[in-house]
Design an enzyme around this catalytic site. Sequence first.
Site, PDB file in Angstrom:
ATOM      1  CD  GLN A   1      37.119  11.152  44.206  1.00  0.00           C
ATOM      2  OE1 GLN A   1      36.516  12.270  44.080  1.00  0.00           O
ATOM      3  NE2 GLN A   1      38.429  11.703  43.979  1.00  0.00           N
TER       4      GLN A   1
ATOM      5  CG  ASP B   1      39.982  15.312  33.692  1.00  0.00           C
ATOM      6  OD1 ASP B   1      40.541  16.180  33.407  1.00  0.00           O
ATOM      7  OD2 ASP B   1      39.163  15.486  33.948  1.00  0.00           O
TER       8      ASP B   1
ATOM      9  CG  ASP C   1      41.124  21.845  50.469  1.00  0.00           C
ATOM     10  OD1 ASP C   1      40.432  21.842  50.364  1.00  0.00           O
ATOM     11  OD2 ASP C   1      40.889  23.506  51.066  1.00  0.00           O
TER      12      ASP C   1
ATOM     13  CG  ASP D   1      37.851  20.398  35.581  1.00  0.00           C
ATOM     14  OD1 ASP D   1      36.631  20.504  36.155  1.00  0.00           O
ATOM     15  OD2 ASP D   1      38.603  20.126  35.612  1.00  0.00           O
ATOM     16  CB  SER D   2      34.728  22.187  41.539  1.00  0.00           C
ATOM     17  OG  SER D   2      33.757  23.642  40.935  1.00  0.00           O
ATOM     18  CB  SER D   3      33.046  17.110  41.024  1.00  0.00           C
ATOM     19  OG  SER D   3      33.584  17.495  42.841  1.00  0.00           O
TER      20      SER D   3
ATOM     21  N   PRO E   1      31.741  17.261  50.159  1.00  0.00           N
ATOM     22  CG  PRO E   1      33.509  16.145  49.020  1.00  0.00           C
ATOM     23  CD  PRO E   1      31.585  16.164  49.903  1.00  0.00           C
TER      24      PRO E   1
END
Lengths: 285, 285
Positions: A40, A95, A146, A164-166, A171
């Site tokens: 990304q 992060d 992954d 803690d996902s986007s 994806p």
Amino acid sequence: MPTFLSENEHGLWMTEDERENLKIDYRIKEIIVEAKSTLQHVMILDSYSFGRMLVLDGAVQTTSLDGHIYNETISHVPLSIHPNPKKVLIIGGGDCGVAKEVCKYSSVEQIDVVEIDPMVVEVCLKHLPEVSGGLADPRVNFIFDDGVNYVQNSPTKYDIVIVDSSDPIGPAEVLIEKSFYRSIFNALEEDGLMVCQSQSPIFHGEVMEQIFERVHDIFPKTKMFTAVVPTYPGGLWSFTLGSKGYVIPNEARMKELDALYVNEQIMASCFSLPEFMNKQLSKYR
Amino acid sequence: MPTFLSENEHGLWMTEDERENLKIDYRIKEIIVEAKSTLQHVMILDSYSFGRMLVLDGAVQTTSLDGHIYNETISHVPLSIHPNPKKVLIIGGGDCGVAKEVCKYSSVEQIDVVEIDPMVVEVCLKHLPEVSGGLADPRVNFIFDDGVNYVQNSPTKYDIVIVDSSDPIGPAEVLIEKSFYRSIFNALEEDGLMVCQSQSPIFHGEVMEQIFERVHDIFPKTKMFTAVVPTYPGGLWSFTLGSKGYVIPNEARMKELDALYVNEQIMASCFSLPEFMNKQLSKYR
């Protein structure tokens, strides 16, 4: 000019326009990092309104100003519910903000952070100290893999799993599939519990309910809680707890905690949902 | 193209850029009203993300999607605290959303709405039914006057005063002056109470504290509460209560209420403040 950035007579701007009907323009003081990882586009930008921010593919992920609200909520709710958490798995969380919060519990012996993109960890540790705290705790292990794959074949049984996902687009969509929650269930100890972020109750009510329903189908106990995340659309943000047993936070544990957002009162009230959410979820009671 | 609006290949946009470092662009379906009153630029726009919105001088004031959150919070907290509210004064509130909520209380006999701009009331009643509810209750009296002037010379003693003001910039700045709160104190019955919106704890922490301090200097009892208002910057929004006596909400009163956001749990928890707010306000305890 790098992607997502533009300049006008008022200075440098980063435009978040991944949403079709709403764009947000942040005035930028300085580009700290602008790079492409294998996965990304990665930036650390210093903004006027939010301080330094992590931006992935043009979407703001966390900021110095308010990152602690999300990170404290998604961490301290499960950590105060489990009576004796020792092994914690964080899926995503590159992060390092969640891991930083989990480190505050002396009972915790092992914190595994499964992040798919090493560059995110690297730039946040180096350039986003307000969020990552420069994290250097020997209990933390980074696993660059992954999340779905890791949890399916997890070598460890965990007391707590934090997802803690986007946003579940592209994806990250697999991170709200029922099979993923099933794998998490299997990777948990017999009295374990999981939490995941479950999107905006206002803008993504259907996705929120879908996540709640799927977790509810697998875990004996399911509850929803909220926090206010200023940089996420709508401010109000939902989190879903799936548990094999424990669901009541031990508020007293907040007393000893060094936190900016959570405290005993917030812990006692974060499960108090607005009426429209209660109504939406009432069929799962 | 009218002020604040622009068009590109993706359609019509309204840009909110009154803030120096953050701009928000709303994609617009239709311009319902675009006019100039004697005081300000007034628009009702139909947006994709928030439905119809009231926009004054380019700043979004309230929307169909989330207007009820702010309006229910600023109304039902004081109305559930006062044991027998009969006379209620609303300062500002031209969108009629607060008056609509106050009308839900059968004990209330008189609701005076002091709005400076008649055009705001007119367009909201006609074109913003999700917020105003088309308000047609004989207990509601519109007084088109300056709020400061009205309350200084108020002919009535009120049980509750609700200050539903716009941001304290420019003409609305007088609505956070100590002399204004003093006038409200004088216009209240001996057991009366007031509430006002006191801005974002995250972006306007100093203004929030200033308001709290001033109310605290005048009223025997002061408390702060919060709600999440998606269209206001930061989402988290603060409200200050100043009371001559009563401060405890009667949560049971929420049972009979037809509301989308507030309920017994929200009423019990809205005074639970994040730790950074507790710390900031601790000197006034």
